[in-house]
Scaffold this active site. Structure first.
Site, mmCIF file in Angstrom:
data_model
loop_
_atom_site.group_PDB
_atom_site.id
_atom_site.type_symbol
_atom_site.label_atom_id
_atom_site.label_comp_id
_atom_site.label_asym_id
_atom_site.label_seq_id
_atom_site.Cartn_x
_atom_site.Cartn_y
_atom_site.Cartn_z
ATOM 1 C CG ASP A 111 39.070 41.653 35.244
ATOM 2 O OD1 ASP A 111 37.910 42.047 35.466
ATOM 3 O OD2 ASP A 111 39.829 41.202 36.129
ATOM 4 C CG HIS A 161 37.369 39.348 37.801
ATOM 5 N ND1 HIS A 161 38.383 40.206 38.171
ATOM 6 C CD2 HIS A 161 36.785 38.933 38.964
ATOM 7 C CE1 HIS A 161 38.411 40.317 39.492
ATOM 8 N NE2 HIS A 161 37.453 39.559 39.991
ATOM 9 C CB SER A 215 39.072 39.365 42.972
ATOM 10 O OG SER A 215 38.292 40.493 42.714
#
Length: 361
Positions: free
Chosen positions: A295, A326, A179
């Protein structure tokens, strides 16, 4: 009818927590350690055996010194395969917010999953508590905080820490960012280069390629779509959130000390001036971009931007995964953030592909 939960927590990609130093979410959304090395045993704890360390693995408590902060240490864990090495290794870099070394989200621990499963495939893995997790109060008072102090400097230091170990192959230390940690990789690369250091390669897990304020707005739009009817309190909080997002559209006009979306304006000015895709063009080492197709936080739009830009580059490779979120765990986008409530592990396909990338470079 499936239940969608908007009130659990804010979108994970947000910086929330830098200023507030809290994992608690609004209604509408969502100790220091000395340098030491102690061996953890492979005894099976009572309860869930899935958390037990495999008998052929070793774990070492290895703290990371924080540059320019005398006495600051980030407790960490180095998971080692069977044998004496030297082993290829990978440093795990967290997403946004004050994450622990396992990147714990409720009962899910994706970094712990990566560490123990990659070690089974001959790869040493280092994970550490994030600076904002260990020293949150101190960092919350720092109005000059940027992504460098939050993430970049410590990740580069972790690479150097591993390179100095006899049980690690100093020429094969990789960096994996998840991320926001993935978006930070070009800056980590630059930090290493400025110190005349290098990583053997980079792994981007669900890495944002677009403007983070844009992605944040997209996440809120998605989550609020589950709850069209709000209480008066929720309506007020929603209005405040979107008012802050609107102000990020003209971040240069803000005073550095203003707080927006959990971080000072100075932080946002630095972050929004950073173009990760353009900066990544400086990387000549092997790069591997992975994306869960379910995601909703960092979407296939970001994956496509990375791929469209570097798809013809020999040092870049790409893979997306059906049915993964995610956290690279099974789930459906349509369930929103409720997918994080179920305890799961990182998908075996992802583990295998990361291991192959590291073991072939």
């Amino acid at each position: 009818m499936k239940k969608h939960i908007l009130s659990i927590f804010v979108p994970l990609i947000l910086i929330a927590g830098l200023v507030s130093c809290s994992n608690k979410a609004p209604e509408t959304a969502v100790p220091e350690s000395p340098v030491r090395e102690t061996m953890n045993t492979a005894e099976t704890p009572e309860g869930d055996s899935s958390d037990a360390l495999a008998e052929n693995l070793r774990e070492v408590d290895l703290s990371l010194p924080v540059k320019d902060h005398d006495g600051w240490m980030l407790p960490g864990t180095l998971t080692l395969p069977e044998g004496d090495g030297p082993f290829p290794a990978v440093v795990l870099v967290h997403g946004s917010g004050p994450n622990d070394r396992d990147e714990t989200i409720y009962e899910n621990k994706p970094f712990k999953d990566l560490a123990q499963n990659l070690a089974q495939k001959g790869i040493a893995v280092y994970r550490y508590d994030k600076r904002t997790y260990v020293y949150g109060k101190d960092m919350a008072a720092d109005m000059s905080l940027t992504l460098d102090e939050e993430t970049v400097i410590d990740a580069a230091a972790a690479v150097s820490l591993l390179k100095n170990r006899e049980d690690i192959d100093s020429d094969r230390v990789f960096v994996l960012g998840h991320s926001l940690g993935g978006q930070a990789i070009p800056r980590i690369h630059a930090a290493l280069a400025s110190a005349e250091n290098r990583a053997a390669g980079y792994i981007f897990l669900a890495a944002p390629a677009r403007n983070l304020a844009e992605i944040t707005r997209e996440q809120y739009d998605f989550l609020y779509s589950f709850n069209p009817v709000l209480t008066n309190t929720q309506k007020a909080q929603k209005e405040e959130i979107y008012a802050q997002l609107d102000r990020l559209d003209n971040v240069s006009a803000l005073d550095d000390s203003e707080v927006l979306m959990g971080a000072y304006a100075f932080y946002w000015k630095d972050l929004l001036a950073y173009d990760p895709v353009s900066s990544a063009s400086e990387i000549t080492e092997p790069c591997f971009v992975l994306q869960g197709e379910e995601d909703y936080q960092v979407t296939m739009a970001d994956f496509s931007l990375w791929q469209d830009t570097f798809g013809n580059s020999k040092n870049w490779s790409f893979r997306s995964y059906t049915g993964l979120t995610h956290l690279f765990m099974p789930g459906e986008r349509a369930n929103g953030n409720a997918v994080y409530l179920k305890k799961q592990t990182v998908d075996a396909r992802v583990i295998a592909d990361i291991a192959e990338f590291i073991n072939t470079h």
